[in-house]
Design an enzyme around this catalytic site. Structure first.
Site, PDB file in Angstrom:
ATOM      1  N   TYR A 159      10.042  -7.943  10.966  1.00 43.32           N
ATOM      2  CA  TYR A 159      10.067  -6.710  11.520  1.00 43.32           C
ATOM      3  C   TYR A 159       8.961  -6.348  12.489  1.00 43.32           C
ATOM      4  CZ  TYR A 159      10.470  -1.791  12.424  1.00 43.32           C
ATOM      5  OH  TYR A 159      10.874  -0.553  12.862  1.00 43.32           O
TER       6      TYR A 159
ATOM      7  N   ARG B   3      18.334   9.655   4.445  1.00 45.16           N
ATOM      8  CA  ARG B   3      17.805  10.697   5.389  1.00 45.16           C
ATOM      9  C   ARG B   3      18.815  11.261   6.308  1.00 45.16           C
ATOM     10  NH1 ARG B   3      13.546   7.495   9.409  1.00 45.16           N
ATOM     11  NH2 ARG B   3      14.979   6.167  10.127  1.00 45.16           N
TER      12      ARG B   3
ATOM     13  N   ARG C 176       0.846  -1.102   0.113  1.00 40.55           N
ATOM     14  CA  ARG C 176       0.024  -0.066  -0.105  1.00 40.55           C
ATOM     15  C   ARG C 176       1.011   1.160   0.083  1.00 40.55           C
ATOM     16  NH1 ARG C 176      -1.470   0.413   4.977  1.00 40.55           N
ATOM     17  NH2 ARG C 176      -3.354   1.904   4.700  1.00 40.55           N
TER      18      ARG C 176
ATOM     19  N   ARG D  57      18.510  -6.384   5.321  1.00 37.55           N
ATOM     20  CA  ARG D  57      19.262  -5.139   5.205  1.00 37.55           C
ATOM     21  C   ARG D  57      19.760  -4.492   6.280  1.00 37.55           C
ATOM     22  NH1 ARG D  57      16.021  -0.835   3.610  1.00 37.55           N
ATOM     23  NH2 ARG D  57      14.248  -1.525   4.376  1.00 37.55           N
TER      24      ARG D  57
ATOM     25  N   ASP E 144       7.831  -3.408  15.400  1.00 38.92           N
ATOM     26  CA  ASP E 144       8.137  -2.345  16.283  1.00 38.92           C
ATOM     27  C   ASP E 144       8.163  -2.548  17.705  1.00 38.92           C
ATOM     28  OD1 ASP E 144       8.063  -0.229  14.479  1.00 38.92           O
ATOM     29  OD2 ASP E 144       5.949  -0.193  14.157  1.00 38.92           O
TER      30      ASP E 144
ATOM     31  N   ARG F  88      -2.885  10.752   2.157  1.00 39.19           N
ATOM     32  CA  ARG F  88      -3.894  11.214   2.825  1.00 39.19           C
ATOM     33  C   ARG F  88      -4.680  12.543   2.060  1.00 39.19           C
ATOM     34  NH1 ARG F  88      -0.712  11.571   8.479  1.00 39.19           N
ATOM     35  NH2 ARG F  88      -0.333   9.445   8.792  1.00 39.19           N
TER      36      ARG F  88
ATOM     37  N   GLU G 132      22.100   8.555   6.911  1.00 36.58           N
ATOM     38  CA  GLU G 132      21.737   7.270   7.247  1.00 36.58           C
ATOM     39  C   GLU G 132      21.716   6.653   5.531  1.00 36.58           C
ATOM     40  OE1 GLU G 132      18.385   6.081   9.868  1.00 36.58           O
ATOM     41  OE2 GLU G 132      17.644   5.094   8.233  1.00 36.58           O
TER      42      GLU G 132
HETATM   43  P1  FAD Z   1      16.699  -6.395  19.491  1.00 40.27           P
HETATM   44  O1  FAD Z   1      16.343  -5.200  20.272  1.00 40.27           O
HETATM   45  O2  FAD Z   1      17.406  -6.533  18.276  1.00 40.27           O
HETATM   46  O3  FAD Z   1      17.318  -7.310  20.624  1.00 40.27           O
HETATM   47  C1  FAD Z   1      18.112  -8.433  20.508  1.00 40.27           C
HETATM   48  C2  FAD Z   1      19.352  -8.554  21.246  1.00 40.27           C
HETATM   49  O4  FAD Z   1      19.809  -9.799  20.822  1.00 40.27           O
HETATM   50  C3  FAD Z   1      20.660  -7.486  20.890  1.00 40.27           C
HETATM   51  O5  FAD Z   1      20.741  -6.849  21.805  1.00 40.27           O
HETATM   52  C4  FAD Z   1      21.620  -8.555  20.444  1.00 40.27           C
HETATM   53  O6  FAD Z   1      22.827  -8.004  20.582  1.00 40.27           O
HETATM   54  C5  FAD Z   1      21.278  -9.655  21.024  1.00 40.27           C
HETATM   55  N1  FAD Z   1      21.860 -10.967  20.470  1.00 40.27           N
HETATM   56  C6  FAD Z   1      21.845 -11.499  19.411  1.00 40.27           C
HETATM   57  N2  FAD Z   1      22.516 -12.693  19.256  1.00 40.27           N
HETATM   58  C7  FAD Z   1      22.905 -12.819  20.206  1.00 40.27           C
HETATM   59  C8  FAD Z   1      23.767 -14.035  21.022  1.00 40.27           C
HETATM   60  N3  FAD Z   1      24.440 -14.771  20.062  1.00 40.27           N
HETATM   61  N4  FAD Z   1      24.229 -14.203  22.131  1.00 40.27           N
HETATM   62  C9  FAD Z   1      23.720 -13.087  23.016  1.00 40.27           C
HETATM   63  N5  FAD Z   1      23.003 -12.078  22.603  1.00 40.27           N
HETATM   64  C10 FAD Z   1      22.705 -12.032  21.379  1.00 40.27           C
HETATM   65  N6  FAD Z   1      10.440   0.294  16.571  1.00 40.27           N
HETATM   66  C11 FAD Z   1       9.594   1.166  16.940  1.00 40.27           C
HETATM   67  O7  FAD Z   1       8.539   1.091  17.700  1.00 40.27           O
HETATM   68  N7  FAD Z   1       9.574   2.641  16.382  1.00 40.27           N
HETATM   69  C12 FAD Z   1      10.961   3.050  15.895  1.00 40.27           C
HETATM   70  O8  FAD Z   1      10.843   3.990  15.346  1.00 40.27           O
HETATM   71  C13 FAD Z   1      11.906   1.899  15.221  1.00 40.27           C
HETATM   72  N8  FAD Z   1      12.911   2.268  14.619  1.00 40.27           N
HETATM   73  C14 FAD Z   1      13.740   1.439  14.321  1.00 40.27           C
HETATM   74  C15 FAD Z   1      14.859   1.833  13.411  1.00 40.27           C
HETATM   75  C16 FAD Z   1      15.762   0.510  13.174  1.00 40.27           C
HETATM   76  C17 FAD Z   1      16.941   1.033  12.324  1.00 40.27           C
HETATM   77  C18 FAD Z   1      15.502  -0.611  13.613  1.00 40.27           C
HETATM   78  C19 FAD Z   1      16.634  -1.893  13.164  1.00 40.27           C
HETATM   79  C20 FAD Z   1      14.517  -1.027  14.357  1.00 40.27           C
HETATM   80  C21 FAD Z   1      13.622  -0.061  14.649  1.00 40.27           C
HETATM   81  N9  FAD Z   1      12.337  -0.256  15.440  1.00 40.27           N
HETATM   82  C22 FAD Z   1      11.605   0.487  15.941  1.00 40.27           C
HETATM   83  C23 FAD Z   1      12.185  -1.660  15.971  1.00 40.27           C
HETATM   84  C24 FAD Z   1      12.632  -2.021  17.434  1.00 40.27           C
HETATM   85  O9  FAD Z   1      14.256  -1.804  17.172  1.00 40.27           O
HETATM   86  C25 FAD Z   1      12.421  -3.422  17.580  1.00 40.27           C
HETATM   87  O10 FAD Z   1      10.968  -3.649  17.824  1.00 40.27           O
HETATM   88  C26 FAD Z   1      13.068  -3.922  18.846  1.00 40.27           C
HETATM   89  O11 FAD Z   1      14.626  -3.613  18.854  1.00 40.27           O
HETATM   90  C27 FAD Z   1      12.837  -5.373  19.275  1.00 40.27           C
HETATM   91  O12 FAD Z   1      13.351  -5.949  20.150  1.00 40.27           O
HETATM   92  P2  FAD Z   1      13.897  -7.243  20.131  1.00 40.27           P
HETATM   93  O13 FAD Z   1      14.284  -7.417  21.524  1.00 40.27           O
HETATM   94  O14 FAD Z   1      13.272  -8.360  19.181  1.00 40.27           O
HETATM   95  O15 FAD Z   1      15.357  -7.416  19.018  1.00 40.27           O
HETATM   96 NA    NA Z   2      12.519   4.468  13.115  1.00 42.01          NA
END
Ligand code: FAD
Ligand code: NA
Length: 378
Positions: free
Chosen positions: A358, A287, A173, A256, A360, A177, A310
């Site tokens: 992905y 950006r 999509r 990516r 949030d 707006r 970025e």
């Molecule tokens: P992560 O935060 O990635 O945590 C996973 C952890 O596991 C990491 O700390 C890593 O080091 C650890 N790990 C991995 N492998 C191992 C290993 N072998 N041994 C020990 N530890 C390990 N969300 C929003 O709501 N709003 C936003 O604006 C937004 N912007 C984003 C922008 C970017 C560039 C990215 C990448 C994400 C964005 N997000 C955003 C999403 C947000 O980052 C995620 O929702 C959140 O990180 C998810 O948490 P998680 O615990 O699943 O993963």
């Molecule tokens: Na973001």
């Protein structure tokens, strides 16, 4: 004694740890990075004190009342409302595409109905033919002029691929707006943590039943807590990359990544907004973030500012995986990894990396709360 090992201290892992600790379990959280918080981690820039999100801008928003109630136990939120602008051929337009964008672009003064009719007419170019690639998909959704100005170049930079060679499915999509509202998110709740992401994340981990060990890789056999020593002995919640867990047995999943170029500039305000997209391919970055604008309420220096350019590209083995590419090959591999997961006794895969999805922040937190309810609470 440890009752549960959580691999990864991002929002998913910390939510699981906090909830299980609250039920009286002893939880050990390990992370291979030297800080907690996963990709939501932020830090004060040393030269200016301005809070910088190390892994890209993180905006919190949710319509999930349970998540909103939960996160407010650890932090309050500012009244920040996210808005994005884009630069195209030396001119700045509001995003996402709205009545303001349309009227500025076409030098017109259309009301909602006239703008809708215009976009519909321009989107009819394919004449009912099914879009064969991302380029055609974009044209069929919003018409060629708006697509070429605001989406084509930006998408080409995000994927480092000509949109004619990308599958149509990447963009399902392209919401337009037909009002002047350029508020980025539509959720009920939005804001930034008042004293920053790291303070919030630390409060989640601050429980007598939680121990956090940093710089500890789950696959490093020289660490006391590693995969072969733990799996089958203690329940594990694993939030690292799913392909890595299985030694890439079914091939590696593609991601990516982003490169961030941080700079401190000797001006009080560089761009007047937190996010400026660059729509044209002539500009190599996608950006520029200017972090002071995420917290206008704070007392930041008025003669210096921090910007981050970025860049987007496909991730190699050593890069941070950020966004799943999700090709049909990836989806087939993921199906086979899901079969492998079922064979792992008492290992629960979660989060962005563990499910190749992905998410949030509010989604990661919500799905962690569900895992606690449905799988971890006896
Ligand atoms: P992560 O935060 O990635 O945590 C996973 C952890 O596991 C990491 O700390 C890593 O080091 C650890 N790990 C991995 N492998 C191992 C290993 N072998 N041994 C020990 N530890 C390990 N969300 C929003 O709501 N709003 C936003 O604006 C937004 N912007 C984003 C922008 C970017 C560039 C990215 C990448 C994400 C964005 N997000 C955003 C999403 C947000 O980052 C995620 O929702 C959140 O990180 C998810 O948490 P998680 O615990 O699943 O993963
Ligand atoms: Na973001």
């Amino acid at each position: 004694m440890t009752d549960l090992v959580v691999v990864g201290s991002g929002f998913f892992g910390l939510t699981v740890a906090e909830q299980m600790a609250g039920q009286g379990r002893k939880v050990l959280v390990i992370d291979r990075r030297d800080h907690i918080g996963g990709n939501a981690y932020s830090e004060a820039d040393p030269a200016t004190g301005i809070e910088v999100h190390r892994y890209g801008a993180h905006l919190f928003h949710t319509s999930n009342e349970r998540v909103w109630e939960y996160v407010n136990r650890f932090t309050t939120f500012t009244s920040y409302v996210h808005r994005v602008y884009t630069t195209h051929r030396g001119e700045v337009f509001p995003m996402p595409i709205n009545l303001g964008t349309i009227n500025q672009f076409f030098r017109s003064a259309h009301g909602p109905d006239a703008a809708r009719a215009l976009v519909r007419e321009q989107a009819a170019e394919l004449d009912g033919r099914k879009p064969q690639n991302l380029d055609e998909q974009g044209v069929s959704l919003i018409g060629r002029p708006l697509y070429e100005a605001f989406i084509q170049g930006y998408t080409a930079k995000q994927w480092q691929t000509d949109p004619r060679e990308l599958p149509a499915s990447i963009i399902a999509r392209l919401p337009v707006r037909y009002t002047y509202d350029n508020r980025y998110f539509n959720d009920t709740h939005e804001g930034l943590p008042t004293d920053g992401y790291t303070a919030w994340l630390e409060r989640m981990a601050d429980h007598p039943n939680i121990e956090v060990r940093l710089a500890t890789d789950f696959f490093d056999p020289s660490q006391p807590v590693h995969k072969d020593a733990v799996v089958g002995q203690v329940p594990v919640v694993y939030t690292g990359p799913v392909d890595r867990y299985f030694d890439d047995a079914e091939g590696s999943l593609s991601w990516r990544t982003l490169d961030f170029e941080r700079e401190v500039l000797p001006v009080g305000d560089f761009q007047g907004a937190p996010v400026m997209n660059y729509a044209d391919t002539e500009v190599p970055y996608t950006r520029i973030l200017e972090f002071r604008h995420f917290h206008p309420e704070r007392d930041y220096p008025d003669d210096r500012t921090v910007i981050v350019r970025e860049y987007s590209r496909f991730a190699e083995r050593a890069d941070e995986p950020y966004y799943p590419v999700n090709t049909s090959e990836d989806r087939e591999r993921l199906t086979r990894y899901r079969d492998l997961m079922k064979g792992e006794q008492d290992v629960h895969f979660g989060g962005r990396l563990g499910t190749y999805q992905y998410l949030d922040m509010h989604m990661a937190i919500g799905s962690a709360l569900s895992m606690v309810d449905n799988k971890l609470t006896p």
